[in-house]
Design a protein around this motif. Structure first.
Motif, mmCIF file in Angstrom:
data_model
loop_
_atom_site.group_PDB
_atom_site.id
_atom_site.type_symbol
_atom_site.label_atom_id
_atom_site.label_comp_id
_atom_site.label_asym_id
_atom_site.label_seq_id
_atom_site.Cartn_x
_atom_site.Cartn_y
_atom_site.Cartn_z
ATOM 1 N N TYR B 160 47.196 24.038 23.029
ATOM 2 C CA TYR B 160 46.195 24.237 24.068
ATOM 3 C C TYR B 160 45.674 25.655 23.972
ATOM 4 C CZ TYR B 160 43.828 23.657 28.523
ATOM 5 O OH TYR B 160 42.861 23.573 29.497
ATOM 6 N N PRO B 161 44.461 25.838 23.445
ATOM 7 C CA PRO B 161 43.960 27.213 23.290
ATOM 8 C C PRO B 161 43.720 27.866 24.650
ATOM 9 C CG PRO B 161 42.530 25.592 22.198
ATOM 10 C CD PRO B 161 43.481 24.831 23.053
ATOM 11 N N THR B 162 43.872 29.172 24.691
ATOM 12 C CA THR B 162 43.543 29.896 25.917
ATOM 13 C C THR B 162 42.028 29.875 26.083
ATOM 14 O OG1 THR B 162 45.420 31.341 25.536
ATOM 15 C CG2 THR B 162 43.759 32.103 27.120
ATOM 16 N N PRO B 163 41.531 29.296 27.184
ATOM 17 C CA PRO B 163 40.074 29.204 27.331
ATOM 18 C C PRO B 163 39.408 30.573 27.320
ATOM 19 C CG PRO B 163 41.175 27.803 28.931
ATOM 20 C CD PRO B 163 42.243 28.636 28.295
ATOM 21 N N ILE B 164 38.285 30.648 26.683
ATOM 22 C CA ILE B 164 37.463 31.856 26.710
ATOM 23 C C ILE B 164 36.345 31.611 27.718
ATOM 24 C CG2 ILE B 164 35.899 33.340 25.383
ATOM 25 C CD1 ILE B 164 37.518 32.583 22.866
ATOM 26 N N LEU B 165 36.251 32.484 28.696
ATOM 27 C CA LEU B 165 35.258 32.287 29.748
ATOM 28 C C LEU B 165 33.867 32.673 29.240
ATOM 29 C CD1 LEU B 165 37.252 33.718 32.790
ATOM 30 C CD2 LEU B 165 36.900 31.319 32.168
ATOM 31 N N PRO B 166 32.854 31.936 29.711
ATOM 32 C CA PRO B 166 31.487 32.315 29.319
ATOM 33 C C PRO B 166 31.196 33.751 29.750
ATOM 34 C CG PRO B 166 31.497 30.234 30.526
ATOM 35 C CD PRO B 166 32.873 30.787 30.628
ATOM 36 N N GLY B 167 30.478 34.457 28.931
ATOM 37 C CA GLY B 167 30.100 35.830 29.263
ATOM 38 C C GLY B 167 31.137 36.870 28.889
ATOM 39 N N THR B 168 32.252 36.428 28.296
ATOM 40 C CA THR B 168 33.258 37.409 27.860
ATOM 41 C C THR B 168 32.620 38.338 26.827
ATOM 42 O OG1 THR B 168 34.996 35.763 28.165
ATOM 43 C CG2 THR B 168 35.544 37.685 26.831
ATOM 44 N N PRO B 169 32.687 39.648 27.063
ATOM 45 C CA PRO B 169 32.029 40.567 26.118
ATOM 46 C C PRO B 169 32.598 40.439 24.711
ATOM 47 C CG PRO B 169 32.772 41.726 28.086
ATOM 48 C CD PRO B 169 33.358 40.351 28.154
ATOM 49 N N ARG B 170 31.736 40.640 23.754
ATOM 50 C CA ARG B 170 32.145 40.549 22.353
ATOM 51 C C ARG B 170 33.267 41.536 22.057
ATOM 52 N NH1 ARG B 170 29.007 38.690 17.702
ATOM 53 N NH2 ARG B 170 29.993 39.467 15.823
ATOM 54 N N SER B 171 33.220 42.688 22.712
ATOM 55 C CA SER B 171 34.258 43.690 22.464
ATOM 56 C C SER B 171 35.639 43.155 22.871
ATOM 57 C CB SER B 171 33.940 44.971 23.230
ATOM 58 O OG SER B 171 33.775 44.681 24.608
ATOM 59 N N GLU B 172 35.669 42.346 23.935
ATOM 60 C CA GLU B 172 36.945 41.755 24.355
ATOM 61 C C GLU B 172 37.374 40.657 23.377
ATOM 62 O OE1 GLU B 172 38.942 42.629 26.984
ATOM 63 O OE2 GLU B 172 37.599 44.357 26.960
ATOM 64 N N LEU B 173 36.385 39.884 22.933
ATOM 65 C CA LEU B 173 36.694 38.803 21.989
ATOM 66 C C LEU B 173 37.278 39.368 20.692
ATOM 67 C CD1 LEU B 173 33.479 36.622 22.466
ATOM 68 C CD2 LEU B 173 35.787 36.102 23.283
ATOM 69 N N ALA B 174 36.762 40.509 20.297
ATOM 70 C CA ALA B 174 37.217 41.113 19.040
ATOM 71 C C ALA B 174 38.691 41.522 19.116
ATOM 72 C CB ALA B 174 36.345 42.312 18.704
ATOM 73 N N LYS B 175 39.204 41.633 20.327
ATOM 74 C CA LYS B 175 40.607 42.048 20.480
ATOM 75 C C LYS B 175 41.577 40.857 20.443
ATOM 76 C CE LYS B 175 39.352 45.889 23.515
ATOM 77 N NZ LYS B 175 39.252 46.241 24.950
ATOM 78 N N LEU B 176 41.021 39.649 20.447
ATOM 79 C CA LEU B 176 41.916 38.474 20.461
ATOM 80 C C LEU B 176 42.788 38.454 19.214
ATOM 81 C CD1 LEU B 176 39.488 35.673 21.706
ATOM 82 C CD2 LEU B 176 41.398 36.682 22.959
ATOM 83 N N PRO B 177 44.057 38.044 19.359
ATOM 84 C CA PRO B 177 44.933 38.006 18.186
ATOM 85 C C PRO B 177 44.418 37.007 17.161
ATOM 86 C CG PRO B 177 45.962 36.923 20.063
ATOM 87 C CD PRO B 177 44.722 37.573 20.584
ATOM 88 N N HIS B 178 44.502 37.377 15.912
ATOM 89 C CA HIS B 178 44.031 36.498 14.841
ATOM 90 C C HIS B 178 44.942 35.284 14.717
ATOM 91 C CE1 HIS B 178 42.314 35.216 11.070
ATOM 92 N NE2 HIS B 178 43.543 35.124 10.585
ATOM 93 N N LEU B 179 44.364 34.117 14.779
ATOM 94 C CA LEU B 179 45.123 32.880 14.568
ATOM 95 C C LEU B 179 44.672 32.267 13.251
ATOM 96 C CD1 LEU B 179 44.851 31.265 18.131
ATOM 97 C CD2 LEU B 179 46.709 32.648 17.221
ATOM 98 N N GLY B 180 45.586 31.661 12.548
ATOM 99 C CA GLY B 180 45.237 31.037 11.274
ATOM 100 C C GLY B 180 44.347 29.823 11.468
ATOM 101 N N ASP B 181 43.901 29.244 10.365
ATOM 102 C CA ASP B 181 43.103 28.010 10.364
ATOM 103 C C ASP B 181 41.819 28.135 11.176
ATOM 104 O OD1 ASP B 181 45.038 26.792 8.805
ATOM 105 O OD2 ASP B 181 46.160 26.088 10.552
ATOM 106 N N GLY B 182 41.289 29.339 11.298
ATOM 107 C CA GLY B 182 40.025 29.501 12.012
ATOM 108 C C GLY B 182 40.126 29.254 13.500
#
Lengths: 126, 453
Positions: B160-182
């Motif tokens: 179950y992926p952690t939902p990403i809320l609409p409008g989350t800044p790209r800078s915050e998204l860039a901090k997400l831990p890298h997961l394999g398989d895209g």
């Protein structure tokens, strides 16, 4: 012999270098064989070339109308296409490729036409 | 030293064809130099002897001996104006202007639509929405239906992926831990809607290359390799979701079309799905012998493999020209038809780079191509009507709607460079068939756009 091929390579237009890589990739990845089997099956049996023109002429007309990622001449040099029965196309490494000891390592590609359900056309068999 | 295939293949692919190519015959066009040679299948309502019509016919009809890139290799063509069939051409039938010795197609031959199938699939979705289709839990299928409602995230990703809320800044998204398989941005999955898939803004990464960039193509493995062909939905839905998520970027993708096709099966069930394209679209339009090929799971290959007769392709265009009405019945929501003529929403976002639009093309909100000016990008086909919209497939399969001219053009062919010939083709067709309604008036021309900059 090797020198001859290298010379021909050097004389090839540089613009074709990218296409060259594409061609090699298409063959080695099995995309080319499967693509040919599926598209020629659909042309022959779905679009009606086989029924109207028979096996040999039908296949030639399909080649002339086909959308191939590399040249028709190269395709014909490298692979052998066989129309099996009245509902199947098989593609495998051609005799020229074998004679030149090319390692084309792709298993035969087979597409079948669903004669009993013609509305579904052709599909690849894996 | 052994000569490796790396040395031999270049010779086979380019050396041999280059040598054999010397025997290629020069272009042989059929003789259409006088009105007397016009095939019987061309309506007498048009004066085919005018210079404009001769120009159109010479440009557009089949020249099978011409090398790729030189001529506009038309397999078949049908032109309707004011609902009337004005021209039928089939390259194999002399009665319809063709050549019996070389051609392949006849009036009842179906032709692959290639990517114009995406527009068929989009229209099947439109029909399902109009008919009130429901998704498995009983909710009505709407443009806002979330993909997660039909294919729950946990079953797709195995977690179950952690939902990403609409409008989350790209800078915050860039901090997400890298997961394999895209899976790094799998949390976007919860926001993907049916509409995102329709206008190619789902956020799934995709590369639709066919002839160039084969190794990078995601499209070819789906169609032709064991990793994709037996279960195309599984292949498409497991493509990585990009950092931007849905609704932000338009990415032309056959994967989206296959997912749409699979949604229809979820909505209708396997039994009804097996004849759904016929029930929803082909039969109501009285199409003859349409074919829709399927993958190993029985999913219609909604991105590439619908086959129609050119006459039926023209009917499909006429359905849109008539606002979705066919023989008095409203088959498509009129709003869908209007939306087919407006830009895909991501292409209207202020932060969408112009270079991106130029590269990706001007696509509509409902699976058509447009000829509109976008930002400072002039209409791509400057001599063609700016309100035209069309479905297009590999090697020049075209279903074109020209509202101002009240015309429909259906054309099949085998041209690797067809896109660059569309402007000449359409503008010449209009000059011949609808000279009273020219493609462009001075009012249509915007500064700096006259030459298609």
């Amino acid at each position: 012999m090797k020198f001859l091929f290298l010379l021909l390579l050097l004389l090839s237009p540089m613009a074709q270098a990218k296409q060259l890589n594409e061609g090699i990739f298409a063959i080695r990845s099995e995309i080319l064989g499967n693509l040919l089997a599926k598209e020629l099956c659909s042309c022959l049996f779905v679009s009606g070339s086989y029924e109207r023109f028979g096996k040999k002429d039908g296949l030639e007309r399909c080649y002339a109308h086909a959308s191939l990622p590399i040249s028709e001449t190269a395709v014909k040099a490298l692979v052998e296409v066989t129309v099996v029965g009245e509902n199947s196309v098989r593609v495998e490494a051609g005799p020229l490729a074998e004679a030149l000891a090319l390692k084309l390592d792709f298993p035969p590609a087979v597409a079948i036409y669903h004669k009993d359900q013609p509305q579904y056309g052709c599909s690849l068999v894996f | 030293m052994k000569i490796s295939s790396s040395y031999l293949l270049p010779f086979l692919l380019f050396g041999v064809p280059a040598l054999w190519g010397c025997s290629h015959t020069s272009p042989v066009g059929r003789n259409l130099s006088s009105a007397a040679n016009v095939p019987r299948s061309f309506s007498p309502d048009v004066d085919w002897g005018t210079s404009a019509c001769q120009d159109f016919l010479q440009y557009s009809l089949h020249q099978i001996d011409a090398p790729q890139g030189v001529s506009f290799n038309t397999d078949a063509m049908v032109v309707l104006k004011d609902g009337k069939n004005l021209l039928e051409f089939y390259d194999g039938d002399p009665a319809f202007g063709g050549d019996a010795n070389k051609g392949l197609f006849f009036q009842n031959s179906v032709h692959s639509l290639w990517s114009a199938s995406k527009t068929i699939t989009g229209t099947l979705i439109a029909r399902a929405l109009k008919e009130g289709a429901t998704i498995p839990l009983g909710d009505r299928l709407t443009l806002n239906t979330k993909l997660d409602k039909i294919f729950p995230a946990k079953t797709i990703f195995g977690f179950y992926p952690t939902p990403i809320l609409p409008g989350t800044p790209r800078s915050e998204l860039a901090k997400l831990p890298h997961l394999g398989d895209g899976n790094t941005y799998a949390g976007h999955y919860f926001q993907i809607t049916l509409e995102n898939l329709i206008y190619m803004g789902s956020g799934f990464e995709w590369n639709e290359s066919y002839e160039a960039g084969l190794a990078e193509s995601t499209f070819l493995p789906m169609l032709y390799l064991r990793s994709g062909n037996p279960d195309m939905f599984n292949y498409a839905i497991h493509q990585p979701i990009g950092i931007e998520g849905p609704g932000k970027r338009y990415t032309y993708s056959g994967g989206n079309s296959v997912i749409l096709s699979t949604i229809l099966r979820e909505a209708y069930g396997a039994q009804a799905y097996a004849h759904l394209p016929w029930d929803l679209l082909f039969d109501p339009l009285d199409m003859k012998g349409p074919v829709f090929e399927r993958d190993g799971r029985g999913i219609f290959i909604g991105n590439s493999y619908a086959y129609l007769r050119p006459l039926d392709m023209a009917s499909f265009g006429q359905l849109y020209l008539q606002g979705g009405v066919w023989r008095g019945k409203q088959l498509l929501d009129p709003q869908w038809v209007k939306d087919a003529q407006r830009l895909s929403p991501p292409e209207t976002l202020p932060d969408t780079p112009l270079s991106y639009i130029v590269e990706e093309g001007v696509y509509s909100a409902r699976t058509f191509w447009l000829n509109q000016k976008v930002q400072s990008h002039c209409a791509e086909f400057p001599h063609s009507p700016s309100d035209m919209y069309f479905a297009a497939g590999h090697y020049g399969q075209l279903m074109m709607v020209l509202p101002k001219q009240n015309m429909v053009i259906a054309r099949t062919g085998h041209d690797s460079e067809y896109w660059s010939k569309i402007d000449g083709f359409v503008s010449k067709a209009v000059a011949c068939i609808a000279p009273e309604r020219p493609s462009k008036t001075p009012l249509d021309l915007e500064p700096n756009c006259q030459e298609g900059k």
